[in-house]
Design a protein around this motif. Sequence first.
Motif, mmCIF file in Angstrom:
data_model
loop_
_atom_site.group_PDB
_atom_site.id
_atom_site.type_symbol
_atom_site.label_atom_id
_atom_site.label_comp_id
_atom_site.label_asym_id
_atom_site.label_seq_id
_atom_site.Cartn_x
_atom_site.Cartn_y
_atom_site.Cartn_z
ATOM 1 N N VAL A 84 -64.786 -3.628 -31.253
ATOM 2 C CA VAL A 84 -66.077 -3.794 -31.164
ATOM 3 C C VAL A 84 -66.640 -2.238 -31.579
ATOM 4 C CG1 VAL A 84 -67.955 -3.517 -29.270
ATOM 5 C CG2 VAL A 84 -66.260 -5.246 -29.160
ATOM 6 N N SER A 85 -66.003 -1.236 -31.439
ATOM 7 C CA SER A 85 -66.384 0.137 -31.646
ATOM 8 C C SER A 85 -66.417 0.353 -33.113
ATOM 9 C CB SER A 85 -65.851 1.285 -31.473
ATOM 10 O OG SER A 85 -65.792 1.063 -29.820
ATOM 11 N N PHE A 86 -65.486 -0.428 -33.959
ATOM 12 C CA PHE A 86 -65.290 -0.345 -35.355
ATOM 13 C C PHE A 86 -66.439 -1.048 -35.925
ATOM 14 C CE2 PHE A 86 -63.619 -2.266 -39.245
ATOM 15 C CZ PHE A 86 -63.634 -1.283 -40.061
ATOM 16 N N ILE A 92 -62.499 3.272 -42.903
ATOM 17 C CA ILE A 92 -61.112 2.424 -42.883
ATOM 18 C C ILE A 92 -60.121 3.370 -42.742
ATOM 19 C CG2 ILE A 92 -59.782 0.766 -44.052
ATOM 20 C CD1 ILE A 92 -62.194 -0.662 -44.143
ATOM 21 N N SER A 93 -59.948 4.364 -43.687
ATOM 22 C CA SER A 93 -58.899 5.093 -43.675
ATOM 23 C C SER A 93 -58.496 5.894 -42.214
ATOM 24 C CB SER A 93 -58.714 6.221 -44.702
ATOM 25 O OG SER A 93 -59.945 6.997 -44.474
ATOM 26 N N ASP A 94 -59.669 6.160 -41.514
ATOM 27 C CA ASP A 94 -59.317 7.143 -40.125
ATOM 28 C C ASP A 94 -59.646 6.207 -39.057
ATOM 29 O OD1 ASP A 94 -58.935 8.931 -41.636
ATOM 30 O OD2 ASP A 94 -60.712 10.262 -41.168
ATOM 31 N N ARG A 95 -59.521 4.857 -38.918
ATOM 32 C CA ARG A 95 -59.706 3.831 -37.984
ATOM 33 C C ARG A 95 -58.611 4.236 -37.094
ATOM 34 N NH1 ARG A 95 -60.524 -2.499 -37.411
ATOM 35 N NH2 ARG A 95 -60.363 -2.724 -35.136
ATOM 36 N N ARG A 96 -57.543 4.173 -37.249
ATOM 37 C CA ARG A 96 -56.365 4.223 -36.328
ATOM 38 C C ARG A 96 -56.550 3.238 -35.172
ATOM 39 N NH1 ARG A 96 -57.821 9.655 -37.256
ATOM 40 N NH2 ARG A 96 -58.773 9.738 -35.030
ATOM 41 N N ASP A 97 -56.869 3.953 -34.079
ATOM 42 C CA ASP A 97 -56.515 2.935 -32.684
ATOM 43 C C ASP A 97 -58.141 2.435 -32.252
ATOM 44 O OD1 ASP A 97 -57.367 5.512 -31.883
ATOM 45 O OD2 ASP A 97 -56.230 5.270 -30.161
ATOM 46 N N CYS A 144 -72.274 4.078 -30.562
ATOM 47 C CA CYS A 144 -72.210 4.968 -32.048
ATOM 48 C C CYS A 144 -71.831 6.333 -31.813
ATOM 49 C CB CYS A 144 -73.661 4.982 -32.561
ATOM 50 S SG CYS A 144 -74.189 3.223 -33.342
ATOM 51 N N ALA A 145 -72.378 6.836 -30.469
ATOM 52 C CA ALA A 145 -71.831 8.240 -30.426
ATOM 53 C C ALA A 145 -70.419 8.049 -30.368
ATOM 54 C CB ALA A 145 -72.779 8.484 -29.163
ATOM 55 N N LEU A 146 -69.816 7.297 -29.569
ATOM 56 C CA LEU A 146 -68.306 7.522 -29.111
ATOM 57 C C LEU A 146 -67.458 7.176 -30.521
ATOM 58 C CD1 LEU A 146 -68.158 5.214 -25.875
ATOM 59 C CD2 LEU A 146 -67.632 7.707 -26.267
ATOM 60 N N ALA A 147 -68.025 6.466 -31.385
ATOM 61 C CA ALA A 147 -67.408 6.090 -32.581
ATOM 62 C C ALA A 147 -67.422 7.180 -33.359
ATOM 63 C CB ALA A 147 -67.914 4.778 -33.518
#
Length: 395
Positions: free
Chosen positions: A268-270, A259-264, A238-241
Motif C-alpha cells: 500500500v505504501s509503495f 524501485i531501487s530503494d523500495r526494500r521492505d 505519504c509522510a511515512l513513505a
Amino acid sequence: MSITVTRRADLIKRAKNSFRDAFNGKPDMLVAAPGRVNLIGEHTDYNDGFVLPCAIDYETIVAIGKGEEARIQVVAGDYDNATDSFDPSAGFVHQETEWMNHVRGVVASMNSRGLTAGGANLAIVGNVPQGAGLSSSASMGVALAKALAEHCGLNQIDATEYALIAQQSENDFVGCACGIMDQLVSARGQSGTAMLLDCRSLETGFVAIPDDLAVVVVHSGIERGLVDSAYNERRNQCALAATHYGVTALRDIDSDRLISDRRDLDDVSFRRARHVVTENARAVAAADALAVNDRETLSVLMKQSHRSMRDDFEITVPAIDSLVELIGNYLGLRGGVRMTGGGFGGCVVALVPRGILEEVTALVEGGYQTPDGGKARIIICNPSNGASVLRQVDP
Ligand code: GLA
C-alpha cells in the motif's frame, strides 16, 4: 454581457444588498477571489511537488467597510444573512458554524503573523459550488485575507501571503490539513492560463490554455464523503513513505529510486508513493504539452493520472471511474479527462475541443446518472485571474 460578467454582477449586487441590510450603509471596497479546478497533479501539493490548476470564473466576493472600533461584524449572504461578531484581537474561539471559523481563522492567522486587523464590517457571498472540489473554502479564505489587509492598510502583504494566511486558517483553525494549491491559485491565477506551481519553492509558471479548448467540469453528484479522514490518512501514508526513503518529501525521489530503494516497503505504501512520484512527473509534462498545444500527450497524461488515482492512490469511486471512461472513450486523443480534487466523489475535469463541446455535453446528459437518478451538473469554466479588488460600482 458575457456569462462571466453577468454572474459577477449578480454577486456584487447580492454582496451590496447583504451589506446594506446588515449595516445600513455602503461598503468601501469589494474583493473577489476565485475557486479553482486542478487539471493535473493530485495529492502532490503536500508532498512538495507540482500541480497544474487554473482559477475559474466562480468566486467569493467580500464587501468590506468601516465598522466599530475593535469589532469585526460579518454577514453571510449565502446563509440567510446569518451574522457573527467578534473582537479581532481576542484569541480564536471555535464556533459550531463552519463559515464563522473561516472568518475567525483568517483573522487569527493574520494576528499570528503580526498583521493586526482592526474593526470592520463584512458581507460575504459566493457562487463556487460547494462540496464539489472546486475550492469554495479557499476562495473565501483568500478573499477575506485580501479584503481585511487592504481595508486595514496592511499593504506589505503580497498575493502569496494571502494564500498562506488562508491555508493556515484551514490547517490551524478550521481543521482541514490541506496543501497550498487551492489558495495559491486563487490568489495568483492568471486569466486564460493554467498555473504550474512548484509547491516547495512556491514558484509559478503560467501556460496559456488554447482558446478552442474548453475546461469542462462535470459534477458527479456524489458529495465528497469521509473526505477529511481519508485525506489525512493519505497524507500520513505519504509522510511515512518519505521517511522510508529517507527524504523530506516524496518530491525528492524519482521513479528509479522508488524501485531501487523500495526494500521492505509494504504494497500500500509503495503504491501511494508511486502515485505521487509519477503524478509529479505528469504535472510537469502536462504543462510542457499544454504549452505546445500537444493534445495527444495531454490526453495520455490525464488518463494515466486517473488510473493512478484509481489503482495506486485509491481515491476514486466507481461512478466517477465510469464517468471518466464515458467521456474519455468519446474524446480519444482529442482531449483529456480525469477526476479532479481531493477525491471520494466530487468532479471530473475534461479538456474538450470547443468543436465537440455540444456532443460531449449531450453524451454526459444521456449516458450518466447521478446517484439520485438526475443529470450531472456540467460547468464550463473560463480560466480566470486570481484575487482582486473590484472597482467600486455605483449601487
Ligand atoms: C484538496 C486540498 C489540496 C490538494 C487536493 C488534492 O483540494 O485542499 O491542497 O491536496 O485536495 O490534490
